[in-house]
Enzyme design. Structure first.
Site, PDB file in Angstrom:
ATOM      1  N   LYS A   1      -4.478 -14.910  -0.018  1.00  0.00           N
ATOM      2  CA  LYS A   1      -5.218 -16.117   0.657  1.00  0.00           C
ATOM      3  C   LYS A   1      -6.672 -15.977   0.376  1.00  0.00           C
ATOM      4  O   LYS A   1      -7.365 -16.945   0.339  1.00  0.00           O
ATOM      5  CB  LYS A   1      -5.007 -16.070   2.340  1.00  0.00           C
ATOM      6  CG  LYS A   1      -3.638 -16.251   2.816  1.00  0.00           C
ATOM      7  CD  LYS A   1      -3.082 -17.818   2.221  1.00  0.00           C
ATOM      8  CE  LYS A   1      -1.642 -18.079   2.765  1.00  0.00           C
ATOM      9  NZ  LYS A   1      -1.063 -19.308   2.066  1.00  0.00           N
TER      10      LYS A   1
ATOM     11  N   TYR B   1      -0.204  -8.531   7.759  1.00  0.00           N
ATOM     12  CA  TYR B   1      -0.356  -9.480   6.547  1.00  0.00           C
ATOM     13  C   TYR B   1      -0.656  -9.004   5.122  1.00  0.00           C
ATOM     14  O   TYR B   1      -0.260  -9.574   4.371  1.00  0.00           O
ATOM     15  CB  TYR B   1      -1.443 -10.457   7.044  1.00  0.00           C
ATOM     16  CG  TYR B   1      -0.845 -11.654   7.926  1.00  0.00           C
ATOM     17  CD1 TYR B   1      -0.863 -11.529   9.327  1.00  0.00           C
ATOM     18  CD2 TYR B   1      -0.562 -13.017   7.361  1.00  0.00           C
ATOM     19  CE1 TYR B   1      -0.171 -12.485   9.887  1.00  0.00           C
ATOM     20  CE2 TYR B   1       0.029 -13.798   8.183  1.00  0.00           C
ATOM     21  CZ  TYR B   1       0.107 -13.570   9.352  1.00  0.00           C
ATOM     22  OH  TYR B   1       0.880 -14.768  10.183  1.00  0.00           O
TER      23      TYR B   1
HETATM   24  P1  NAP Z   1       7.583 -22.295   4.929  1.00  0.00           P
HETATM   25  O1  NAP Z   1       8.304 -23.371   5.686  1.00  0.00           O
HETATM   26  O2  NAP Z   1       8.684 -21.116   4.696  1.00  0.00           O
HETATM   27  O3  NAP Z   1       7.014 -22.639   3.604  1.00  0.00           O
HETATM   28  C1  NAP Z   1       6.811 -21.735   2.793  1.00  0.00           C
HETATM   29  C2  NAP Z   1       7.316 -22.618   1.270  1.00  0.00           C
HETATM   30  O4  NAP Z   1       6.938 -21.739   0.371  1.00  0.00           O
HETATM   31  C3  NAP Z   1       8.684 -22.397   1.449  1.00  0.00           C
HETATM   32  O5  NAP Z   1       9.051 -23.715   0.891  1.00  0.00           O
HETATM   33  C4  NAP Z   1       9.244 -21.685   0.160  1.00  0.00           C
HETATM   34  O6  NAP Z   1      10.383 -21.845  -0.301  1.00  0.00           O
HETATM   35  C5  NAP Z   1       7.945 -21.873  -0.620  1.00  0.00           C
HETATM   36  N1  NAP Z   1       7.887 -20.899  -1.855  1.00  0.00           N
HETATM   37  C6  NAP Z   1       8.121 -19.651  -1.879  1.00  0.00           C
HETATM   38  N2  NAP Z   1       8.124 -19.395  -3.200  1.00  0.00           N
HETATM   39  C7  NAP Z   1       8.249 -20.229  -3.954  1.00  0.00           C
HETATM   40  C8  NAP Z   1       8.222 -20.395  -5.308  1.00  0.00           C
HETATM   41  N3  NAP Z   1       8.507 -19.508  -6.277  1.00  0.00           N
HETATM   42  N4  NAP Z   1       8.140 -21.798  -5.890  1.00  0.00           N
HETATM   43  C9  NAP Z   1       7.877 -22.702  -4.929  1.00  0.00           C
HETATM   44  N5  NAP Z   1       8.023 -22.555  -3.487  1.00  0.00           N
HETATM   45  C10 NAP Z   1       7.980 -21.377  -3.032  1.00  0.00           C
HETATM   46  O7  NAP Z   1       6.563 -21.749   5.736  1.00  0.00           O
HETATM   47  P2  NAP Z   1       5.122 -22.302   6.116  1.00  0.00           P
HETATM   48  O8  NAP Z   1       4.382 -21.361   7.379  1.00  0.00           O
HETATM   49  O9  NAP Z   1       5.300 -23.730   6.409  1.00  0.00           O
HETATM   50  O10 NAP Z   1       4.150 -22.021   4.927  1.00  0.00           O
HETATM   51  C11 NAP Z   1       3.311 -22.962   4.367  1.00  0.00           C
HETATM   52  C12 NAP Z   1       1.856 -22.599   4.065  1.00  0.00           C
HETATM   53  O11 NAP Z   1       1.130 -22.631   5.095  1.00  0.00           O
HETATM   54  C13 NAP Z   1       1.949 -21.084   3.225  1.00  0.00           C
HETATM   55  O12 NAP Z   1       1.031 -21.178   2.312  1.00  0.00           O
HETATM   56  C14 NAP Z   1       1.615 -20.149   4.519  1.00  0.00           C
HETATM   57  O13 NAP Z   1       1.107 -19.008   4.249  1.00  0.00           O
HETATM   58  C15 NAP Z   1       0.584 -21.108   5.041  1.00  0.00           C
HETATM   59  N6  NAP Z   1       0.352 -20.745   6.473  1.00  0.00           N
HETATM   60  C16 NAP Z   1       1.293 -20.343   7.445  1.00  0.00           C
HETATM   61  C17 NAP Z   1       0.962 -20.285   8.771  1.00  0.00           C
HETATM   62  C18 NAP Z   1       2.139 -20.269   9.589  1.00  0.00           C
HETATM   63  O14 NAP Z   1       1.731 -19.390  10.834  1.00  0.00           O
HETATM   64  N7  NAP Z   1       2.997 -20.597   9.623  1.00  0.00           N
HETATM   65  C19 NAP Z   1      -0.466 -20.032   9.269  1.00  0.00           C
HETATM   66  C20 NAP Z   1      -1.415 -20.281   8.013  1.00  0.00           C
HETATM   67  C21 NAP Z   1      -1.129 -20.681   6.760  1.00  0.00           C
HETATM   68  P3  NAP Z   1      11.579 -20.718   0.001  1.00  0.00           P
HETATM   69  O15 NAP Z   1      11.879 -20.976   1.470  1.00  0.00           O
HETATM   70  O16 NAP Z   1      12.547 -21.126  -1.125  1.00  0.00           O
HETATM   71  O17 NAP Z   1      11.081 -19.478  -0.237  1.00  0.00           O
END
Ligand code: NAP
Length: 258
Positions: free
Chosen positions: A165, A158
């Site tokens: 985070k 990570y």
């Molecule tokens: P995800 O579907 O890939 O979502 C991440 C989003 O961030 C995507 O829409 C991505 O767009 C966007 N992003 C990246 N760079 C950006 C920018 N410059 N401007 C605007 N948007 C941007 O993955 P997710 O897992 O749902 O992630 C959502 C949140 O949940 C994140 O904060 C992640 O760290 C958190 N989270 C996820 C998990 C897990 O296991 N999945 C666990 C805990 C927390 P692009 O595709 O264009 O980059």
């Protein structure tokens, strides 16, 4: 009595990339509860996909917003100011780090890699909230972001995302303090691992996902719907007395000693 009728309430949702995105799980629940939504996408590559998803939630607006571009954030603020006049809910589901910074040595993180990860994944919460603040202040609002256990524990691979985070969670508390008098609450959901685009960018994610289910108190992984429901709680009057908190939706992984 608290009700889950969100009709007349408006939500700006950042971070929908596809149907697996946690922000999408939140958006669907907000819409089902009656809220009006604006989804944003980062870059033309994602526009079509996000527009197709939005079309399944009638009345949903779609706007471009790369959070590294202040002009795009201001344009969202202007557009929503004209159309809505106020925002009652802000969902931040945005994170990014260079692939090379999510494998290998954390100590070797480059200056630029650190800057990008922190800017996109943490500063954006502060900056977007600031730039839409006049809209959030109108009726009071709730802000929810998505965080992960790597903010407070060492988690292999990570790396710099853990740093981001940690900042996101600190910002949650500091913003909650500063914006409380304006009737704006700020909280975060700390989700257990869910297989999304961003998560799959983490080296060793599949093994970690399996391990998580074995160790968690509930002996399983969480679902995106569970993240959506927790966010819904934090975004509505059901949690009117809660601010500056991190709510763990991790099937009881964090509480385990072994
Ligand atoms: P995800 O579907 O890939 O979502 C991440 C989003 O961030 C995507 O829409 C991505 O767009 C966007 N992003 C990246 N760079 C950006 C920018 N410059 N401007 C605007 N948007 C941007 O993955 P997710 O897992 O749902 O992630 C959502 C949140 O949940 C994140 O904060 C992640 O760290 C958190 N989270 C996820 C998990 C897990 O296991 N999945 C666990 C805990 C927390 P692009 O595709 O264009 O980059």
């Amino acid at each position: 009595m608290f009700t889950l009728d969100l009709s007349g309430r408006r939500a700006l949702v950042l971070g929908v990339a596809n149907h697996r995105s946690l922000a999408w799980a939140i958006a669907k629940q907000l819409h089902a509860a009656g809220a009006t939504l604006c989804l944003t996408y980062a870059g033309e590559r994602l526009q079509k996909g996000v527009e197709e998803l939005a079309a399944t939630l009638p009345g949903t607006l779609v706007l471009p917003c790369d959070v590294t571009d202040d002009a795009q954030i201001d344009s969202v603020a202007r557009e929503l100011g004209q159309r809505w006049g106020a925002i009652e809910m802000l969902v931040h589901g945005v994170a990014f780090a260079n692939k090379e910074d999510l494998e290998g040595s954390f100590v070797a993180t480059s200056r630029e890699g650190f800057r990008i990860a922190l800017e996109v994944s943490a500063y954006s919460l502060i900056n977007v909230a600031n730039r839409v603040l006049p809209l959030l202040e109108k009726n009071g609002a709730a802000i929810v972001s998505l965080t992960y256990l790597a903010a407070e524990r060492a988690v292999p691979s990570y790396n710099v995302m853990g740093s981001a985070k940690a900042v996101l969670e600190q910002a949650t508390r500091q913003m909650a303090y500063e914006l409380g008098p304006k009737r704006i609450r700020v909280n975060a959901v700390s989700a257990g691992p869910v297989s999304t685009l961003a998560a799959r960018g983490i080296k060793g994610f599949v093994g970690m996902h399996k391990d998580h289910a074995e160790r968690a108190a509930l002996k399983r992984n969480i679902t995106p719907e569970e993240v959506g429901a927790a966010a819904l709680f934090l975004l509505t009057d059901m949690s009117s007395g809660v601010t500056g908190e991190v709510l763990y939706v991790d099937a009881g992984y964090r509480i385990m000693g072994v």
